[in-house]
Design an enzyme around this catalytic site. Structure first.
Site, PDB file in Angstrom:
ATOM      1  CG  ASP A 188      -7.039  -3.879   5.699  1.00 32.49           C
ATOM      2  OD1 ASP A 188      -7.210  -2.984   4.862  1.00 32.49           O
ATOM      3  OD2 ASP A 188      -7.954  -4.327   6.418  1.00 32.49           O
ATOM      4  N   PRO A 189      -5.114  -1.613   7.848  1.00 33.14           N
ATOM      5  CG  PRO A 189      -5.922   0.560   7.646  1.00 33.14           C
ATOM      6  CD  PRO A 189      -5.323  -0.545   6.847  1.00 33.14           C
ATOM      7  CD  GLN A 212      -8.731   0.132  17.043  1.00 32.15           C
ATOM      8  OE1 GLN A 212      -7.609   0.493  17.404  1.00 32.15           O
ATOM      9  NE2 GLN A 212      -9.754   0.084  17.873  1.00 32.15           N
ATOM     10  CE1 TYR A 260      -4.592   7.346  -2.440  1.00 36.84           C
ATOM     11  CE2 TYR A 260      -4.861   6.438  -0.239  1.00 36.84           C
ATOM     12  CZ  TYR A 260      -5.269   7.301  -1.233  1.00 36.84           C
ATOM     13  OH  TYR A 260      -6.357   8.141  -1.022  1.00 36.84           O
ATOM     14  CG  ASN A 308     -12.868   4.341   5.138  1.00 35.51           C
ATOM     15  OD1 ASN A 308     -11.862   4.655   5.767  1.00 35.51           O
ATOM     16  ND2 ASN A 308     -12.985   3.177   4.520  1.00 35.51           N
ATOM     17  CB  VAL A 366     -19.395   1.387   1.233  1.00 36.40           C
ATOM     18  CG1 VAL A 366     -20.839   1.753   0.899  1.00 36.40           C
ATOM     19  CG2 VAL A 366     -19.085   1.799   2.674  1.00 36.40           C
ATOM     20  CB  THR A 403     -13.503  -0.254  13.552  1.00 39.62           C
ATOM     21  OG1 THR A 403     -12.273   0.417  13.865  1.00 39.62           O
ATOM     22  CG2 THR A 403     -13.843  -1.258  14.646  1.00 39.62           C
ATOM     23  NE  ARG A 411      -3.412  -0.132   2.951  1.00 37.54           N
ATOM     24  CZ  ARG A 411      -4.751  -0.206   2.872  1.00 37.54           C
ATOM     25  NH1 ARG A 411      -5.320  -1.349   2.543  1.00 37.54           N
ATOM     26  NH2 ARG A 411      -5.499   0.842   3.124  1.00 37.54           N
TER      27      ARG A 411
END
Length: 311
Positions: free
Chosen positions: A272-273, A275, A144, A173, A187, A209, A141
């Site tokens: 991938d985070p 939170q 980016y 987001n 989403v 989350t 990632r």
């Protein structure tokens, strides 16, 4: 009224920004190379006398006359920005340099659409603007995350060195109509799967989350930031502090769609985070901004849009 340049203006956020600026009777120059942007997003604007469309890549210098610049150009979903990682970094870094050079020549105010990804996989929660982040500089990632971090560096160095009027917003987001159906964001993934009856894929155990801001709220915060006093540069978090697990989001999408999709689970992608939640105290204090759209209502609008697209 101002003549305003919007780079990435045919994208998800950019097209909504063009709508907002035209409604305020500004002239808008929409710039896009259409890598992820779509003419369908701005087709309704083509006959507006205040709107102009230009196909151009921000990695190439640009010579136009404008009063303000919103720099939104960059693929923002993992599927798209990892498709050509080198080009993604160039878009963030070379694109920022070109737009800053243009702003310097014109003495124009310029806003950078940065990202919550500058915080990486954070060690503090929620994230505040003073947090420097925890980013892997060589991960999948990084093109980016580090590209956006470098762009922020360039913005603040132009501000310190030549006195350029800058605004830096860190976008969390965001969702709403005109999202790309295949952009890989959670989403749109969940909604498309639910509408087509396909399994909803959740990465990890679903406990990670995110906070979801409806696009109209986000654009309102962006315009307020551009219009704020010159001394306020940011960076400022713009996002919805409401925090939901991926399982909770899947349940809300299924309740909105009314579908019977099953849940499937896959391993978490690299870096991938776990939170993501903004602290928006600064936005409230400096801009008088806070999101208004509840997730349930925003999902209804977004689902209605995707029903039309998929039909």
């Amino acid at each position: 009224m101002s003549k305003i340049l919007v780079t990435g203006g045919a994208g998800f956020l950019g097209s909504h920004l063009c709508d907002k600026l035209l409604s305020e009777r500004h002239d808008v120059l929409c710039l896009d190379n259409f890598f992820t942007g779509s003419k369908a997003n701005i087709r309704h604007l083509l006959d507006d006398p205040g709107f102009e469309l230009m196909r151009h890549d921000v990695t190439v210098p640009l010579y136009v006359e404008v009063d303000k610049i919103y720099n939104l150009a960059c693929p923002a979903s993992p599927v798209h920005y990892q498709h050509n990682r080198i080009q993604t970094t160039k878009t963030s870094v070379h694109g920022a340099m070109n737009m800053l050079g243009l702003a310097k020549r014109l003495k124009a105010r310029i806003l950078q659409a940065s990202t919550s990804e500058v915080y990486g996989d954070p060690e503090i929660h929620p994230q505040v603007e003073s947090y420097w982040g925890r980013v892997n500089p060589i991960g999948v990632r990084s093109c980016y995350d580090e590209g956006k971090r470098c762009a922020e560096t360039l913005f603040f160095d132009y501000h310190r060195q030549v006195g350029l009027q800058i605004k830096v917003m860190r976008i969390f987001n965001t969702y709403g109509p005109r999202m790309h159906p295949n952009d890989g964001r959670v989403v749109s993934n969940f909604i498309v799967a639910a509408l087509t009856g396909e399994p909803i894929t959740i990465y990890g155990d679903g406990s990670q989350t995110r906070s979801f801001c409806y696009v109209d709220d986000l654009i309102d915060g962006m315009v307020r930031l551009m219009g704020s006093p010159a001394a306020f540069t940011g960076p400022v978090n713009i996002g919805n502090p409401g925090e939901f697990t991926m399982l909770e989001l899947a349940e809300k999408v299924l309740a909105t769609v009314g579908g019977r999709s099953k849940l499937t689970f896959l391993p978490l992608p690299g870096d991938d985070p776990k939170q993501r939640q903004p602290d928006i105290s600064l936005a409230k204090e400096a801009l008088g901004w806070a999101p208004r759209m509840p997730l349930e209502d925003g999902l209804k609008e977004t689902v209605a849009y995707f029903r039309k697209v998929l039909a």
